[in-house]
Design a protein around this motif. Structure first.
Motif, mmCIF file in Angstrom:
data_model
loop_
_atom_site.group_PDB
_atom_site.id
_atom_site.type_symbol
_atom_site.label_atom_id
_atom_site.label_comp_id
_atom_site.label_asym_id
_atom_site.label_seq_id
_atom_site.Cartn_x
_atom_site.Cartn_y
_atom_site.Cartn_z
ATOM 1 N N ARG A 212 0.692 -1.168 -0.048
ATOM 2 C CA ARG A 212 0.012 -0.127 0.019
ATOM 3 C C ARG A 212 0.899 1.349 0.022
ATOM 4 N NH1 ARG A 212 -3.974 2.200 4.308
ATOM 5 N NH2 ARG A 212 -2.507 1.418 5.800
ATOM 6 N N ASP A 217 -3.628 4.278 -1.801
ATOM 7 C CA ASP A 217 -4.770 3.721 -1.146
ATOM 8 C C ASP A 217 -5.469 2.765 -2.291
ATOM 9 O OD1 ASP A 217 -7.290 6.383 -1.811
ATOM 10 O OD2 ASP A 217 -5.701 5.598 -3.001
ATOM 11 N N ILE A 220 -7.053 -0.550 -0.694
ATOM 12 C CA ILE A 220 -8.374 -0.321 -0.140
ATOM 13 C C ILE A 220 -9.360 -0.246 -1.076
ATOM 14 C CG2 ILE A 220 -9.384 1.212 1.143
ATOM 15 C CD1 ILE A 220 -7.035 1.112 3.351
ATOM 16 N N SER A 223 -10.282 -3.239 -3.077
ATOM 17 C CA SER A 223 -10.457 -4.563 -2.454
ATOM 18 C C SER A 223 -11.520 -5.544 -2.503
ATOM 19 C CB SER A 223 -10.453 -4.155 -0.905
ATOM 20 O OG SER A 223 -11.787 -3.540 -0.567
ATOM 21 N N ARG A 228 -10.845 -8.205 0.221
ATOM 22 C CA ARG A 228 -11.576 -7.505 1.562
ATOM 23 C C ARG A 228 -12.092 -8.653 2.418
ATOM 24 N NH1 ARG A 228 -17.619 -5.325 -0.823
ATOM 25 N NH2 ARG A 228 -17.990 -7.318 -1.878
ATOM 26 N N THR A 231 -9.596 -9.260 4.956
ATOM 27 C CA THR A 231 -9.588 -7.985 5.998
ATOM 28 C C THR A 231 -10.383 -8.352 7.024
ATOM 29 O OG1 THR A 231 -10.858 -6.476 4.492
ATOM 30 C CG2 THR A 231 -8.780 -6.637 4.132
ATOM 31 N N THR B 193 -4.742 -7.409 -4.778
ATOM 32 C CA THR B 193 -6.171 -7.377 -4.060
ATOM 33 C C THR B 193 -7.033 -8.316 -4.593
ATOM 34 O OG1 THR B 193 -7.015 -6.026 -6.179
ATOM 35 C CG2 THR B 193 -6.187 -4.781 -4.248
ATOM 36 N N ILE B 288 -6.502 -1.697 8.311
ATOM 37 C CA ILE B 288 -6.717 -1.767 6.953
ATOM 38 C C ILE B 288 -8.199 -2.002 6.694
ATOM 39 C CG2 ILE B 288 -6.452 -3.185 4.793
ATOM 40 C CD1 ILE B 288 -3.378 -3.424 5.724
ATOM 41 N N GLY B 291 -10.287 1.036 6.969
ATOM 42 C CA GLY B 291 -9.943 1.768 5.792
ATOM 43 C C GLY B 291 -10.815 1.534 4.887
ATOM 44 N N ILE B 292 -11.015 0.204 4.551
ATOM 45 C CA ILE B 292 -11.991 -0.604 3.611
ATOM 46 C C ILE B 292 -13.467 0.109 3.681
ATOM 47 C CG2 ILE B 292 -12.900 -2.674 2.727
ATOM 48 C CD1 ILE B 292 -9.968 -3.751 2.757
#
Lengths: 310, 310
Positions: A212, A217, A220, A223, A228, A231, B193, B288, B291-292
């Motif tokens: 990152r 960004d 993010i 994602s 995601r 995450t 990603t 993170i 952030g998403i």
């Protein structure tokens, strides 16, 4: 959920630790009238203050000893690494005939840490609800957390069957399905279904975090393409998970070792252009997903039902 | 979605491939009146028959050449490894002034495979919608798939700005947000990603599959503890993903190499009992996720909103 029972199953329940699991237990027990009185304790001043503010339990005590005094059910709901110390602290105050259980994600090390402190006449029955979210803390609980989830009990060889039956009844009343298993087997199964996947998700998110810095960004922003989901898992409570890995070390490292081997075989297939190997592998893994949906353990809705709702 | 436009943006749209993406495009374009006529082709007899049966498009043709004849927009929505062959097949039949785009998850190799076949006067603008689910095939599409998702365009140095603007307008009308980027940069960002996370999920599910033979159906039964999120990703279309890895080989192997390094460092921390390292790492990854959610790329609801609904 069933209507409030005529008489509660436990007269006084002590919850040691007031995070997601204990909070959800408190809310579910209250909803179903399963406990006469629910008392809670947490080590952190802030957690105790929040629990009092939102009325999570009937009474928040300033010591674990006060909480367990006179309780017929005591639940240890603290990180796995904190179980031994808290068990030593409460042991002299446990009421004869009480059931003592825990909700730790690792069973062998909790038994090793807790069992030596348990006085004769107190029934220690280790347990682990396979339920949770990526959120934590006293505000994160909700009463339906355990509904249709598994709650594993790992009774000891000398556990009183009547006490096990009583705890089983409570857990079922919270909405969960109960299985019993050997502690060592529990730790292996969970290493596969939970501990290794969590470490892998943490790792991938960490890799992206390094990158990152290169790509601003973008990680993010883009994602949704798969990352995601990792995450979410990697947002789980750091203290709880640190303790899980340190206390289920052997099984977790065993699974991670197998994982690294498989990963290298697939990396090699990519490097060598072996499309057949990749296609066969991905076809097998697809079948497992079908098994999980057929077993009622997840939704068949695309993208966990997120798709089209955003 | 906006109300049907007075005049459609494209007179005739040809969709080559009738899977999740093309099907969703067809449904979204129809809903918003963006296309005068939508024609589709798929290589598989079964897919064409299903598409006809459910009326996915206005007409299903038996050849790609028929589909693209007279089309002012042609969308290649086939696995990345099939792009070159289909481009060669349709090239002589493309109408002058037509826009040709694709929806492949890799951009450099698609450009290498497709661009040489594109006749002068046809505007080739590669693209990639970051949208999808674990489902595939002609029945899997739905019109809101692209809503609030990113759609990346990677125009070539000589792409006509007016054609890029026209495609951008269409993609926005489908509900997506548009960004343009360099093809090589796209492939690196997506390796992080999407491509590496998918391979990692496939790997973990494969490891569990081996172990499932030892532990019967326990892996499926207890999957809710984290593993089931991996199985969703690992249920994605095997052909599509085989092609992605083979065609974004360098970037994917680079990220997987970094991943393996990080994994070993964390495995070592577990083995050595370095709790501080683990706790610090897990605290960073948690940020993170925040952030998403703040970027509007996922729900803050616990467990993707699954919790408590099951």
């Amino acid at each position: 959920m069933s209507a409030p029972a005529a008489a509660p199953m436990f007269r006084r329940v002590a919850l040691i630790g007031l995070g997601l699991i204990a909070g959800s237990m408190a809310l579910a027990m209250r909803e179903s009238g399963l406990a006469g009185r629910i008392v809670g304790y947490a080590r952190s001043d802030e957690t105790r203050a929040t629990a009092r503010e939102i009325g999570l339990v009937d009474e928040v005590t300033d010591s674990a000893a006060e909480a367990v005094a006179g309780a017929d059910l005591v639940v240890l709901a603290v990180p796995v690494g904190a179980m031994g110390e808290i068990a030593a602290e409460i042991a002299p105050h446990l009421a004869p005939g009480a059931i003592l259980t825990d909700v730790g994600s690792v069973k062998q090390s909790v038994i090793e840490a807790v069992a030596p402190h348990v006085p004769k006449g107190v029934h220690f029955i280790p347990g682990h609800p396979l339920a949770g979210t990526e959120h934590s803390g006293p505000r994160s609980g909700f009463p339906s957390l355990f509904r249709n989830r598994w709650w594993l009990l790992t009774p000891l060889p000398d556990s009183d069957p009547a006490a096990v039956a009583r705890l089983t009844e409570l857990v079922r009343a919270l909405g969960a399905n109960v299985e019993t298993m050997e502690p060592a087997h529990h730790d292996l199964v969970l290493a596969v279904t939970s501990h290794a996947p969590h470490l892998i998700a943490y790792t991938m998110v960490g890799v992206a975090d390094h990158l990152r810095r290169v790509t601003d960004d973008e990680v993010i922003k883009y994602s949704a393409a798969g990352f995601r989901d990792f995450t979410r898992i990697a947002a789980s409570d750091p203290t709880m998970w640190r303790d899980v890995f340190l206390h289920n070390r052997e099984a977790t490292l065993d699974i991670l070792g197998r994982f690294a081997e498989e990963l290298f075989v697939l990396q090699r297939a990519i490097r060598m252009g072996d499309g057949q190997h990749l296609h066969d592998y991905f076809t097998r893994t697809r079948a497992i997903r079908r098994g999980i949906i057929e077993a009622g353990q997840d939704t068949a809705a695309p993208d966990f039902g997120r798709a089209g709702k955003e």
